[in-house]
Design a protein around this motif. Structure first.
Motif, PDB file in Angstrom:
ATOM      1  N   GLN A 108      21.474  15.614  55.424  1.00 56.26           N
ATOM      2  CA  GLN A 108      20.820  14.334  55.670  1.00 56.26           C
ATOM      3  C   GLN A 108      19.710  14.061  54.645  1.00 56.26           C
ATOM      4  N   ILE A 109      20.039  14.307  53.376  1.00 57.71           N
ATOM      5  CA  ILE A 109      19.103  14.046  52.286  1.00 57.71           C
ATOM      6  C   ILE A 109      19.834  13.252  51.200  1.00 57.71           C
ATOM      7  N   ASP A 110      19.074  12.706  50.250  1.00 59.98           N
ATOM      8  CA  ASP A 110      19.646  11.848  49.218  1.00 59.98           C
ATOM      9  C   ASP A 110      19.939  12.583  47.918  1.00 59.98           C
ATOM     10  N   TYR A 111      19.301  13.736  47.718  1.00 64.23           N
ATOM     11  CA  TYR A 111      19.497  14.446  46.453  1.00 64.23           C
ATOM     12  C   TYR A 111      19.181  15.931  46.635  1.00 64.23           C
ATOM     13  N   LEU A 112      19.706  16.744  45.731  1.00 66.08           N
ATOM     14  CA  LEU A 112      19.361  18.155  45.623  1.00 66.08           C
ATOM     15  C   LEU A 112      18.455  18.345  44.418  1.00 66.08           C
ATOM     16  N   ASP A 113      17.400  19.118  44.588  1.00 65.56           N
ATOM     17  CA  ASP A 113      16.582  19.467  43.431  1.00 65.56           C
ATOM     18  C   ASP A 113      17.361  20.382  42.496  1.00 65.56           C
ATOM     19  N   LEU A 114      18.162  21.264  43.070  1.00 73.06           N
ATOM     20  CA  LEU A 114      18.935  22.211  42.277  1.00 73.06           C
ATOM     21  C   LEU A 114      20.332  22.370  42.856  1.00 73.06           C
ATOM     22  N   LEU A 115      21.324  22.321  41.983  1.00 70.01           N
ATOM     23  CA  LEU A 115      22.695  22.658  42.335  1.00 70.01           C
ATOM     24  C   LEU A 115      23.060  23.929  41.576  1.00 70.01           C
ATOM     25  N   VAL A 116      23.540  24.934  42.312  1.00 71.50           N
ATOM     26  CA  VAL A 116      23.819  26.252  41.735  1.00 71.50           C
ATOM     27  C   VAL A 116      25.295  26.567  41.885  1.00 71.50           C
ATOM     28  N   LEU A 117      25.913  27.026  40.792  1.00 72.89           N
ATOM     29  CA  LEU A 117      27.302  27.477  40.845  1.00 72.89           C
ATOM     30  C   LEU A 117      27.310  28.893  41.417  1.00 72.89           C
ATOM     31  N   HIS A 118      28.037  29.080  42.523  1.00 71.99           N
ATOM     32  CA  HIS A 118      27.821  30.236  43.387  1.00 71.99           C
ATOM     33  C   HIS A 118      28.302  31.558  42.793  1.00 71.99           C
ATOM     34  N   ARG A 119      29.497  31.600  42.270  1.00 72.34           N
ATOM     35  CA  ARG A 119      30.028  32.803  41.621  1.00 72.34           C
ATOM     36  C   ARG A 119      30.900  32.383  40.448  1.00 72.34           C
ATOM     37  N   PRO A 120      30.953  33.192  39.396  1.00 68.77           N
ATOM     38  CA  PRO A 120      31.705  32.790  38.194  1.00 68.77           C
ATOM     39  C   PRO A 120      33.167  32.489  38.504  1.00 68.77           C
ATOM     40  N   ASP A 121      33.646  31.395  37.952  1.00 64.48           N
ATOM     41  CA  ASP A 121      35.043  30.993  38.070  1.00 64.48           C
ATOM     42  C   ASP A 121      35.733  31.257  36.732  1.00 64.48           C
ATOM     43  N   PRO A 122      36.659  32.241  36.664  1.00 60.83           N
ATOM     44  CA  PRO A 122      37.335  32.525  35.388  1.00 60.83           C
ATOM     45  C   PRO A 122      38.077  31.323  34.814  1.00 60.83           C
ATOM     46  N   LEU A 123      38.386  30.345  35.670  1.00 57.96           N
ATOM     47  CA  LEU A 123      39.132  29.172  35.229  1.00 57.96           C
ATOM     48  C   LEU A 123      38.220  27.986  34.909  1.00 57.96           C
ATOM     49  N   MET A 124      36.923  28.248  34.781  1.00 58.85           N
ATOM     50  CA  MET A 124      36.017  27.113  34.574  1.00 58.85           C
ATOM     51  C   MET A 124      36.303  26.433  33.245  1.00 58.85           C
ATOM     52  N   ASP A 125      36.360  25.124  33.310  1.00 63.36           N
ATOM     53  CA  ASP A 125      36.573  24.267  32.148  1.00 63.36           C
ATOM     54  C   ASP A 125      35.235  23.611  31.829  1.00 63.36           C
ATOM     55  N   LEU A 126      34.681  23.918  30.674  1.00 60.11           N
ATOM     56  CA  LEU A 126      33.340  23.440  30.346  1.00 60.11           C
ATOM     57  C   LEU A 126      33.264  21.917  30.315  1.00 60.11           C
ATOM     58  N   THR A 127      34.321  21.276  29.876  1.00 59.06           N
ATOM     59  CA  THR A 127      34.314  19.815  29.819  1.00 59.06           C
ATOM     60  C   THR A 127      34.241  19.226  31.218  1.00 59.06           C
ATOM     61  N   GLU A 128      35.005  19.794  32.151  1.00 57.62           N
ATOM     62  CA  GLU A 128      34.970  19.296  33.527  1.00 57.62           C
ATOM     63  C   GLU A 128      33.597  19.488  34.145  1.00 57.62           C
ATOM     64  N   ILE A 129      33.008  20.651  33.941  1.00 56.87           N
ATOM     65  CA  ILE A 129      31.694  20.922  34.519  1.00 56.87           C
ATOM     66  C   ILE A 129      30.656  19.988  33.912  1.00 56.87           C
ATOM     67  N   GLN A 130      30.687  19.851  32.601  1.00 57.19           N
ATOM     68  CA  GLN A 130      29.736  18.954  31.942  1.00 57.19           C
ATOM     69  C   GLN A 130      29.858  17.535  32.470  1.00 57.19           C
ATOM     70  N   THR A 131      31.088  17.053  32.629  1.00 58.07           N
ATOM     71  CA  THR A 131      31.294  15.693  33.134  1.00 58.07           C
ATOM     72  C   THR A 131      30.749  15.550  34.547  1.00 58.07           C
ATOM     73  N   ALA A 132      31.030  16.542  35.391  1.00 58.79           N
ATOM     74  CA  ALA A 132      30.534  16.499  36.770  1.00 58.79           C
ATOM     75  C   ALA A 132      29.015  16.505  36.798  1.00 58.79           C
ATOM     76  N   PHE A 133      28.399  17.373  36.014  1.00 60.92           N
ATOM     77  CA  PHE A 133      26.939  17.443  35.984  1.00 60.92           C
ATOM     78  C   PHE A 133      26.341  16.125  35.497  1.00 60.92           C
ATOM     79  N   ASP A 134      26.929  15.546  34.459  1.00 57.19           N
ATOM     80  CA  ASP A 134      26.420  14.276  33.936  1.00 57.19           C
ATOM     81  C   ASP A 134      26.496  13.175  34.990  1.00 57.19           C
ATOM     82  N   ILE A 135      27.599  13.145  35.741  1.00 56.88           N
ATOM     83  CA  ILE A 135      27.755  12.134  36.793  1.00 56.88           C
ATOM     84  C   ILE A 135      26.716  12.346  37.885  1.00 56.88           C
ATOM     85  N   LEU A 136      26.500  13.589  38.287  1.00 56.63           N
ATOM     86  CA  LEU A 136      25.542  13.883  39.353  1.00 56.63           C
ATOM     87  C   LEU A 136      24.120  13.514  38.936  1.00 56.63           C
TER      88      LEU A 136
END
Length: 306
Positions: A108-136
């Motif tokens: 019941q809040i409007d924003y997070l001060d910090l978003l943390v990626l919980h455990r390393p994902d071997p399949l992480m795509d840097l472009t996807e993460i960057q896009t998601a972070f930029d949108i957020l």
């Protein structure tokens, strides 16, 4: 309470954080009491994750936060994402965006001060993460980003694809879980303690000004129980008791002070649900262990010096 600066925008953040991993079975009244106790101690940082009790912990927090009439600007709130329980880790763009929306709704809040990626994902795509972070960031839903349980190489890889600087790394650390410093003490030896299992992660975080958040500060192993008053840690509890008597405090406060005595920029995450335990642990900021006391505790926990 003592405070740390995670970034210029995250100034005066308490060096103790209230973790809500065990809030799934709390009543709203009990959760509200925990928040009140934390705030009275000067704690202004809250740690969560979307998988805690399958989201129930964040729902309880949201209701307690409203019941207690807390002001959003008085708290720094972070949550962790990226684990689909018993199935996979998922840093895909859509999963990150959907997870944040769900977290904000539950809490019941409007924003997070910090978003943390919980455990390393071997399949992480840097472009996807960057896009998601930029949108957020653009949508005002998240202000800063960090990681949890990442080693130095994984942080460097992820950081290379982001526009935002990663500001925290959450790692398990306690008197009974010290591999991050054991290997440094045993450099150039062929014993088990000299194995670097973490890629020099603690030193990397110090060098690059990432705040290190210590989870399970009173636990041994992987969330298998506390070493406080545990007969298997008899010598450690003797020394904890001696120092608690010297500083007119309690064992939990001494154990937390041991972590904070290390020169890395630390936050200690308190996972307790009891107001009295929160208050007791917060006493760690009332004293500073000497160098010898720090080593005495390390040795009493069963570690050795070459």
């Amino acid at each position: 309470m003592k405070y740390v600066t995670i970034s210029p925008e995250l100034n005066q953040v308490s060096n103790l954080a209230l973790g809500i991993m065990r809030w799934g079975d709390l009543t709203i009244e009990q959760a509200t009491a925990a928040l009140i106790a934390a705030q009275q101690c000067g704690i202004n940082f809250l740690d969560s994750a979307d998988i805690y009790s399958h989201g129930r912990c964040e729902e309880v927090f949201g209701q307690a936060f409203q019941m207690g009439n807390f002001q959003r600007d008085d708290w720094f709130i972070q949550s962790k994402v990226g684990i689909v329980p018993h199935k996979r880790y998922d840093f895909s763009k859509q999963h990150l965006l959907d997870s944040v929306d769900t977290i904000l709704s539950r809490m019941q809040i409007d924003y997070l001060d910090l978003l943390v990626l919980h455990r390393p994902d071997p399949l992480m795509d840097l472009t996807e993460i960057q896009t998601a972070f930029d949108i957020l960031i653009a949508n005002g839903k998240v202000h800063h980003f960090g990681v949890s349980n990442f080693n130095a190489a994984q942080i460097k890889l992820l950081q290379s694809g982001l526009h935002q600087k990663l500001v925290v790394n959450q790692l398990q650390f306690s008197l009974a879980h010290t591999a991050m410093i054991d290997f440094g003490l045993h450099t150039n030896l062929d014993d088990a303690a000299g194995i670097d299992r973490d890629d020099g992660t603690l030193e990397y975080c110090q060098q690059h000004q990432l705040t290190v958040q210590a989870w399970s500060p009173f636990q041994h192993g992987f969330s298998v129980g506390t070493f406080i008053d545990n007969p298997h840690f008899g010598n450690l509890n003797v020394v904890l008791d001696q120092l608690a008597h010297k500083y007119q405090t309690n064992k939990n406060a001494v154990a937390a002070a041991w972590i904070l005595r290390h020169p890395a920029k630390w936050q200690v995450i308190l996972g307790t649900t009891h107001p009295d335990h929160i208050i007791n642990s917060a006493q760690c900021n009332n004293f500073t262990l000497t160098r010898q006391e720090w080593y005495n505790l390390y040795l009493a926990a069963g570690h050795d010096l070459p």
